[in-house]
Write an enzyme that holds these catalytic residues in place. Structure first.
Site, short mmCIF file in Angstrom:
data_model
loop_
_atom_site.label_atom_id
_atom_site.label_comp_id
_atom_site.label_asym_id
_atom_site.label_seq_id
_atom_site.Cartn_x
_atom_site.Cartn_y
_atom_site.Cartn_z
N HIS A 12 30.49 6.04 -22.94
CA HIS A 12 29.07 6.11 -23.30
C HIS A 12 28.29 7.02 -22.36
O HIS A 12 27.53 7.89 -22.79
CB HIS A 12 28.48 4.70 -23.29
CG HIS A 12 27.11 4.60 -23.86
ND1 HIS A 12 25.97 4.81 -23.12
CD2 HIS A 12 26.69 4.29 -25.12
CE1 HIS A 12 24.91 4.65 -23.88
NE2 HIS A 12 25.31 4.32 -25.10
N SER A 50 20.73 5.43 -27.94
CA SER A 50 21.13 5.93 -26.61
C SER A 50 21.15 7.44 -26.59
O SER A 50 20.68 8.09 -25.63
CB SER A 50 22.52 5.41 -26.25
OG SER A 50 22.51 4.02 -26.04
N ASP A 66 23.89 4.75 -16.53
CA ASP A 66 24.68 4.43 -17.72
C ASP A 66 25.99 3.78 -17.30
O ASP A 66 26.02 2.99 -16.35
CB ASP A 66 24.92 5.71 -18.54
CG ASP A 66 24.98 5.44 -20.03
OD1 ASP A 66 26.00 4.89 -20.49
OD2 ASP A 66 24.02 5.77 -20.75
#
EC number: 3.4.21.-
Length: 449
Positions: A123, A334, A92
Site C-alpha cells: 500500500h 488512499s 503509510d
C-alpha cells in the site's frame, strides 16, 4: 385544556427540531498535548501474515498513459512544476524503494528495528509512486510530482500485530493490526520535524459518534505540523466497509447546517480535522463519486480512485492486488489522496511563499466544483492541477479557522507573608468566637422567653 394543548405542541416541536442524539461538532484542538517525537511501535509487534505483492489485471496495456493521468492533465501540469525541492512524507505501510520510487527512511512505528523502508503490504509503495513516481521509457506511468523528495514512515501494517491479546477491538487506539491513533500522532510530529512540507496520510480510522475515542494527541500533532512547522496535510476520506458505515447526506430542511454535521453517524479520523487537513474523496472514470468513498462534512476535494495504475516493489507498473477470486483492481481513497499530495507539492514549488492553508485554498478554489459549489462526497470538487498552478486567485487567509481548546492564564499567587496571615487567622478566630458567644446568648434568651 388550552394550556395543555400548547404544552403538548411545544414538546412535539422540541422533539422534531432537536438535533439527533448523536449530533457532533468539529473536533477541538488541545495545542498543548503534542506527543513526543519518538519512533517505534506503541507496544512490541510481530509479523503474523505473509507479505502482500501487487499484481496485474489480465490484458493490461501499460504503454498507454493511465486514465487518471489524462483526466488530470498531469503531463501538462508538469510543464509548470514537478515538485523539485519539496519534501513529501508518506505515512503509510512503508515503502520498498526502487529507482522509480527513491524514497528515503523516515522512521518505523511498526517494527522497533525498522527505518520505514520495508513494505509488507504494498500500500505505501503504491501510494508513494502515485505521489512522486519517476517516468520510464518503457511505460506511460509517471507520478504527480516526479521530482519530489519522498520520506517513508511506516506507521501501520496488516501483516503485523501487537503481541498479546487486544483489549478493545472497537477502539482505533487498540486495533487488531499494528498502528494506532497514538502512533499516528507521533508519526505526524516526526514527519514535521524532519522537514516535510507535505504529509500524506492514506489511512482512516472509523468509529461511531456514540463511542468517542481519545484523539487529543492526534489533534495536537496535526495542529503542530500545520501551524508550527508549516506542513500541508492531505488525508484519505476513507472507504466504506467494516467499521466505516456511510454517513447520511445533509438535511436540506436545516439550512444552518449545510454540510450536515448533525447528521454524521460515523467519524473518520484524521479526515474530520478539516480544514487543518485536506480530506480527499474518490471518483471513477465517469467523474462521479465512487460508491465506496466515505462522505462527510469534512471532505474537501476529490481525485481519481478507481481502476488505477501505480508501481510495485520493483518499480514496474501494477494495477491490482491479490484477491480470493483473482486480481482486484486498484481502488481506494488512499490513492486519491496521493494525487492531491502530489499536487500540493507542485503548488508548493510554484508558490513557495504560500502557507498550508493558502495551498489548500488554491487547490479547492480551482477544483471542478459540483452543482451547488460543494458537497459531502467530493468537497469543492475534483482537483484541476493545471488550474491550480496557473489561475490568478486571492491567496486567502494565512491560517485555517479551527477551534482550539482555551487554556486560562495561570492565577497569580503572591508569596507567603506570615505576619498578615497570622493576623487574619487570629482575627477570624476572634470573630468566630464572638459570633459563637452571640449565638449562645440568643439561645439562652429564647429559652427564658
Amino acid at each position: 385544556m388550552q394550556r395543555v394543548a400548547v404544552m403538548v405542541l411545544a414538546v412535539l416541536l422540541a422533539l422534531f427540531s432537536a438535533p439527533p442524539a448523536w449530533a457532533i461538532d468539529p473536533p477541538v484542538i488541545d495545542a498543548g498535548a503534542v506527543p513526543p517525537d519518538e519512533t517505534g511501535p506503541d507496544q512490541p509487534t510481530e509479523q503474523r501474515k505473509i507479505c502482500a505483492t501487487p499484481t496485474v489485471m489480465p490484458n493490461s496495456n501499460f504503454a498507454d498513459r493511465p486514465w487518471a493521468n489524462d483526466y488530470l492533465r498531469i503531463q501538462e501540469a508538469q510543464k509548470f512544476a514537478t515538485g523539485a525541492g519539496v519534501t513529501v512524507a508518506v505515512i503509510d505501510t512503508g515503502v520498498n524503494g526502487s529507482p522509480r520510487v527513491p524514497a528515503e527512511p523516515g522512521g518505523d512505528f511498526v517494527d522497533a528495528a525498522g527505518n520505514g523502508m520495508s513494505d509488507c503490504d504494498a500500500h505505501g509503495t503504491m501510494t508513494a509512486a502515485i505521489i512522486g513516481g519517476r517516468p520510464s521509457p518503457t511505460d506511460g506511468f509517471v507520478g504527480m510530482a516526479p521530482d519530489v523528495r519522498l520520506l517513508s514512515l511506516r506507521q501501520t501494517s496488516v501483516a503485523f500485530q501487537p503481541k498479546g491479546a487486544r483489549q478493545d477491538p472497537n477502539d482505533p487506539n487498540t486495533t487488531q493490526t499494528a498502528g494506532s491513533i497514538r502512533s499516528l500522532a507521533r508519526s505526524v510530529v516526526h514527519a514535521a520535524n524532519l522537514g516535510a512540507q507535505v504529509i500524506n496520510i492514506s489511512e482512516a480510522a472509523c468509529y461511531k459518534v456514540t463511542r468517542r475515542i481519545d484523539e487529543t494527541s492526534l489533534g495536537a500533532a496535526i495542529n503542530y505540523a500545520v501551524n508550527v512547522k508549516g506542513a500541508v496535510i492531505v488525508v484519505a476520506a476513507g472507504n466504506t466497509g467494516q467499521d466505516c458505515s456511510q454517513n447520511p447526506p445533509p438535511d436540506p430542511s436545516v439550512p444552518s447546517d449545510p454540510r450536515g454535521w448533525r447528521e454524521v453517524q460515523t467519524i473518520v479520523s484524521p479526515a474530520w480535522y478539516d480544514p487543518l487537513v485536506l480530506t480527499v474523496g474518490s471518483i471513477g472514470q465517469n467523474g462521479q463519486p465512487s460508491n465506496f468513498s466515505m462522505s462527510g462534512p469534512w471532505v474537501g476535494a476529490a481525485a481519481p480512485g478507481e481502476n488505477l495504475t501505480s508501481l510495485g516493489y520493483d518499480g514496474q507498473p501494477v494495477n491490482a492486488t491479490p484477491g480470493e477470486d483473482g486480481p482486484v483492481p486498484l481502488n481506494g481513497t488512499s490513492f486519491s489522496a496521493a494525487y492531491v499530495s502530489g499536487l500540493a507539492a507542485l503548488v508548493k514549488q510554484r508558490f513557495p511563499d504560500l502557507t498550508p492553508a493558502q495551498i489548500i485554498n488554491r487547490i479547492t478554489a480551482t477544483a471542478r466544483h459540483p452543482g451547488g459549489g460543494v458537497d459531502n462526497y467530493v468537497g469543492a470538487g475534483v482537483i484541476d492541477p493545471v488550474a491550480a498552478l496557473t489561475w490568478e486567485i486571492p491567496d486567502g487567509p494565512e491560517k485555517a479557522p479551527f477551534r482550539v481548546k482555551e487554556v486560562p492564564p495561570p492565577v497569580y499567587i503572591p508569596p507567603p507573608d506570615r505576619g498578615p496571615i497570622t493576623a487574619v487567622v487570629i482575627a477570624g478566630a476572634t470573630l468566630a468566637f464572638a459570633l459563637g458567644i452571640g449565638a449562645l446568648a440568643r439561645r439562652a434568651l429564647r429559652r427564658k422567653q
